[in-house]
Structures are given as C-alpha cells and as structure tokens.
Motif scaffolding. Structure first.
Motif, PDB file in Angstrom:
ATOM      1  N   LEU A  29      11.708 -15.182 -14.624  1.00  0.00           N
ATOM      2  CA  LEU A  29      10.805 -14.969 -13.501  1.00  0.00           C
ATOM      3  C   LEU A  29      11.681 -14.834 -12.262  1.00  0.00           C
ATOM      4  N   VAL A  30      11.606 -13.689 -11.602  1.00  0.00           N
ATOM      5  CA  VAL A  30      12.460 -13.409 -10.448  1.00  0.00           C
ATOM      6  C   VAL A  30      11.573 -13.060  -9.253  1.00  0.00           C
ATOM      7  N   MET A  31      11.834 -13.688  -8.113  1.00  0.00           N
ATOM      8  CA  MET A  31      11.138 -13.358  -6.866  1.00  0.00           C
ATOM      9  C   MET A  31      12.181 -13.003  -5.813  1.00  0.00           C
ATOM     10  N   ILE A  32      11.955 -11.891  -5.127  1.00  0.00           N
ATOM     11  CA  ILE A  32      12.879 -11.428  -4.091  1.00  0.00           C
ATOM     12  C   ILE A  32      12.105 -11.247  -2.797  1.00  0.00           C
ATOM     13  N   CYS A  33      12.428 -12.052  -1.801  1.00  0.00           N
ATOM     14  CA  CYS A  33      11.810 -11.918  -0.475  1.00  0.00           C
ATOM     15  C   CYS A  33      12.633 -10.930   0.337  1.00  0.00           C
ATOM     16  N   SER A  34      12.018  -9.848   0.773  1.00  0.00           N
ATOM     17  CA  SER A  34      12.784  -8.831   1.472  1.00  0.00           C
ATOM     18  C   SER A  34      11.867  -7.777   2.061  1.00  0.00           C
ATOM     19  N   ASN A  35      12.369  -7.098   3.097  1.00  0.00           N
ATOM     20  CA  ASN A  35      11.734  -5.884   3.606  1.00  0.00           C
ATOM     21  C   ASN A  35      12.647  -4.673   3.430  1.00  0.00           C
ATOM     22  N   GLN A  36      13.706  -4.852   2.648  1.00  0.00           N
ATOM     23  CA  GLN A  36      14.654  -3.773   2.395  1.00  0.00           C
ATOM     24  C   GLN A  36      14.441  -3.271   0.962  1.00  0.00           C
ATOM     25  N   PRO A  37      13.884  -2.084   0.780  1.00  0.00           N
ATOM     26  CA  PRO A  37      13.584  -1.612  -0.582  1.00  0.00           C
ATOM     27  C   PRO A  37      14.772  -1.629  -1.525  1.00  0.00           C
ATOM     28  N   TYR A  38      15.986  -1.398  -1.012  1.00  0.00           N
ATOM     29  CA  TYR A  38      17.138  -1.378  -1.916  1.00  0.00           C
ATOM     30  C   TYR A  38      17.423  -2.754  -2.513  1.00  0.00           C
ATOM     31  N   GLU A  39      16.819  -3.810  -1.952  1.00  0.00           N
ATOM     32  CA  GLU A  39      17.007  -5.143  -2.510  1.00  0.00           C
ATOM     33  C   GLU A  39      16.038  -5.427  -3.650  1.00  0.00           C
ATOM     34  N   TYR A  40      14.931  -4.661  -3.711  1.00  0.00           N
ATOM     35  CA  TYR A  40      13.903  -4.997  -4.702  1.00  0.00           C
ATOM     36  C   TYR A  40      13.262  -3.786  -5.376  1.00  0.00           C
ATOM     37  N   ASP A  41      13.810  -2.598  -5.245  1.00  0.00           N
ATOM     38  CA  ASP A  41      13.125  -1.410  -5.760  1.00  0.00           C
ATOM     39  C   ASP A  41      13.030  -1.363  -7.288  1.00  0.00           C
ATOM     40  N   PHE A  42      13.628  -2.329  -7.963  1.00  0.00           N
ATOM     41  CA  PHE A  42      13.502  -2.444  -9.418  1.00  0.00           C
ATOM     42  C   PHE A  42      12.409  -3.441  -9.814  1.00  0.00           C
ATOM     43  N   ALA A  43      11.697  -4.011  -8.824  1.00  0.00           N
ATOM     44  CA  ALA A  43      10.642  -4.997  -9.108  1.00  0.00           C
ATOM     45  C   ALA A  43       9.449  -4.336  -9.789  1.00  0.00           C
ATOM     46  N   GLN A  44       8.756  -5.107 -10.616  1.00  0.00           N
ATOM     47  CA  GLN A  44       7.573  -4.594 -11.306  1.00  0.00           C
ATOM     48  C   GLN A  44       6.280  -4.883 -10.552  1.00  0.00           C
ATOM     49  N   ALA A  45       6.328  -5.833  -9.608  1.00  0.00           N
ATOM     50  CA  ALA A  45       5.124  -6.193  -8.854  1.00  0.00           C
ATOM     51  C   ALA A  45       5.516  -6.515  -7.424  1.00  0.00           C
ATOM     52  N   GLN A  46       4.579  -6.315  -6.517  1.00  0.00           N
ATOM     53  CA  GLN A  46       4.850  -6.575  -5.100  1.00  0.00           C
ATOM     54  C   GLN A  46       3.710  -7.374  -4.491  1.00  0.00           C
ATOM     55  N   ILE A  47       4.070  -8.371  -3.698  1.00  0.00           N
ATOM     56  CA  ILE A  47       3.095  -9.178  -2.976  1.00  0.00           C
ATOM     57  C   ILE A  47       3.424  -9.092  -1.497  1.00  0.00           C
ATOM     58  N   CYS A  48       2.479  -8.599  -0.726  1.00  0.00           N
ATOM     59  CA  CYS A  48       2.678  -8.436   0.719  1.00  0.00           C
ATOM     60  C   CYS A  48       1.852  -9.487   1.453  1.00  0.00           C
ATOM     61  N   ILE A  49       2.513 -10.248   2.323  1.00  0.00           N
ATOM     62  CA  ILE A  49       1.819 -11.283   3.081  1.00  0.00           C
ATOM     63  C   ILE A  49       1.268 -10.671   4.370  1.00  0.00           C
ATOM     64  N   THR A  50      -0.056 -10.662   4.490  1.00  0.00           N
ATOM     65  CA  THR A  50      -0.733 -10.075   5.643  1.00  0.00           C
ATOM     66  C   THR A  50      -1.859 -11.001   6.089  1.00  0.00           C
ATOM     67  N   ASP A  51      -1.862 -11.362   7.358  1.00  0.00           N
ATOM     68  CA  ASP A  51      -2.938 -12.201   7.905  1.00  0.00           C
ATOM     69  C   ASP A  51      -3.138 -13.457   7.063  1.00  0.00           C
ATOM     70  N   TYR A  52      -2.037 -14.144   6.793  1.00  0.00           N
ATOM     71  CA  TYR A  52      -2.032 -15.428   6.095  1.00  0.00           C
ATOM     72  C   TYR A  52      -2.363 -15.320   4.618  1.00  0.00           C
ATOM     73  N   GLN A  53      -2.761 -14.149   4.123  1.00  0.00           N
ATOM     74  CA  GLN A  53      -3.209 -14.041   2.746  1.00  0.00           C
ATOM     75  C   GLN A  53      -2.307 -13.104   1.953  1.00  0.00           C
ATOM     76  N   PRO A  54      -1.516 -13.634   1.028  1.00  0.00           N
ATOM     77  CA  PRO A  54      -0.705 -12.746   0.191  1.00  0.00           C
ATOM     78  C   PRO A  54      -1.580 -11.791  -0.613  1.00  0.00           C
ATOM     79  N   GLN A  55      -1.202 -10.519  -0.611  1.00  0.00           N
ATOM     80  CA  GLN A  55      -1.957  -9.491  -1.322  1.00  0.00           C
ATOM     81  C   GLN A  55      -1.078  -8.843  -2.384  1.00  0.00           C
ATOM     82  N   ALA A  56      -1.537  -8.851  -3.626  1.00  0.00           N
ATOM     83  CA  ALA A  56      -0.793  -8.222  -4.706  1.00  0.00           C
ATOM     84  C   ALA A  56      -0.978  -6.718  -4.653  1.00  0.00           C
ATOM     85  N   LYS A  57       0.100  -5.979  -4.979  1.00  0.00           N
ATOM     86  CA  LYS A  57       0.040  -4.511  -5.035  1.00  0.00           C
ATOM     87  C   LYS A  57       0.314  -4.042  -6.452  1.00  0.00           C
TER      88      LYS A  57
END
Length: 209
Positions: free
Chosen positions: A181-209
């Motif tokens: 299980l790997v989690m990468i906190c980042s706003n740089q796509p080159y750090e996580y562009d191999f991820a299978q899932a993305q969670i974006c934190i917006t208005d206090y509520q994490p949203q899965a993509k």
C-alpha cells in the motif's frame, strides 16, 4: 495491509483540516493524495500513519486478514517527508546500521551495493550534518523504500532533489511498489503519475478520482 478510515476527521483548534473521510486504502495499490498547498495532505498522511491522532472517527489496520493494534502499526509502515529529520551526528554508515536494527531490508544486499544503489558510495564515513539537502532526501527515501514494510508513505518525495535525483526516485520507487500500500502526497505529477488512484482534498473533504 489495508488502512480503513471511518468518518475520519482532524481539527486543529477550531479549524478542520479534513473530516468525514470514509475510505479503504488497499494493499497493492498506489494512491496519489493531491490538493492545494495547505489543504491538509501531510496531515492526512500523518493521521493515517498514526503519527498524529484523529479528532474524530476511527482507523483500522488489517494485515493478512488480522487486525493490527495501533501501538504496533509503526512496525508495518515506512514514511518519509521533508519535515522528518535524520540523526545528523551519525555518519552514513552509522545511520544505516542504526536504521536496520528497527526495520529489515526488503532484499538483503551487501552494504557496498546498497551505497551504490542510493548513489552515495563515497559518503560512507561522512557525517550526515555535512550532506547536502538533496543527499539527505535521497537517504530518507532509500531507507523508506528499501525497508521490508507493507505500507510506504511518501510526502513530497523529491523535495530538494535535482533532475538526476528525480530520475533516481522515479526509477527506484517503481522497483518497490509490488504488494504494498503506497500513498504519495504531492502536486507534482512526475512524483505520482504511476499511481492507480487519486484522492484530492477539497473543502475539507477528500474526494476520490
């Protein structure tokens, strides 16, 4: 290991960082955690790892179909972040010897080969306080990625690294993802562009993509 968040929330004084998170982070999956600066990415990672206590909700840790006590979670998790410090009085050799007393290498390799792998073969006896910021970051990443833990948490992994260091990170991290299980906190796509899932934190509520 699976990490299960149930109505999870974190607040500092009166300010909610995130709240009402219901999500199962599954073994064998790479997650990118994104969001604006100050949105709470690092706080979410620290809360899920047990480093920071949640304000509300619960976290369950399940490994090999068995619950893991929060007191023992640290044995199953490797984490690195810009705000985590190395023991700068140690030499590189002393630091590695110390670290491997608490965590095992995923694939045991000779010390010389390990130093080559992290691109620090000539720094064996150098005091870490004299390392550049990029060298320190590479060392922190190496001991996290190479540790035999089912969970790998990386917060802004290429901070202070040059292009050569970024290339090294991208090559190395993808050698150590399988089954974890790997989690990468980042706003740089080159750090996580191999991820299978993305969670974006917006208005206090994490949203899965």
């Amino acid at each position: 290991m699976n990490i299960i968040a149930q109505q999870l929330g974190k607040r500092f004084q009166r300010d909610w960082i995130f709240k009402q998170l219901d999500y199962t982070f599954e073994a064998g999956t790479v997650y990118a955690i994104t969001g604006a600066n100050g949105s709470g990415k690092s706080t979410l990672l620290q809360t899920l790892s047990g480093v920071v206590p949640a304000t509300e909700g619960q976290i369950q840790y399940i490994h090999d179909n068995q619950a893991v006590s929060p007191d023992n979670v640290y044995q199953h998790i490797s984490i690195t972040a810009p705000y985590l410090e190395l023991i700068e009085e140690f030499t590189l050799q002393e630091m590695l010897n110390f670290h491997w007393k608490f965590k095992r290498l995923r694939l045991p390799i000779p010390q010389d080969e390990l130093l080559e792998k992290i691109q620090l073969p000539k720094a064996r006896h150098k005091i870490i306080a004299h390392f550049s910021s990029g060298m320190k970051q590479r060392l922190k990443l190496a001991v996290a990625m190479l540790a035999d833990t089912p969970v790998l948490l990386l917060d802004e992994p290429t901070t202070n690294m040059d292009l050569r260091g970024i290339d090294w990170y991208r090559h190395e991290v993808q050698q150590h993802l399988a089954g974890r299980l790997v989690m990468i906190c980042s706003n740089q796509p080159y750090e996580y562009d191999f991820a299978q899932a993305q969670i974006c934190i917006t208005d206090y509520q994490p949203q899965a993509k």
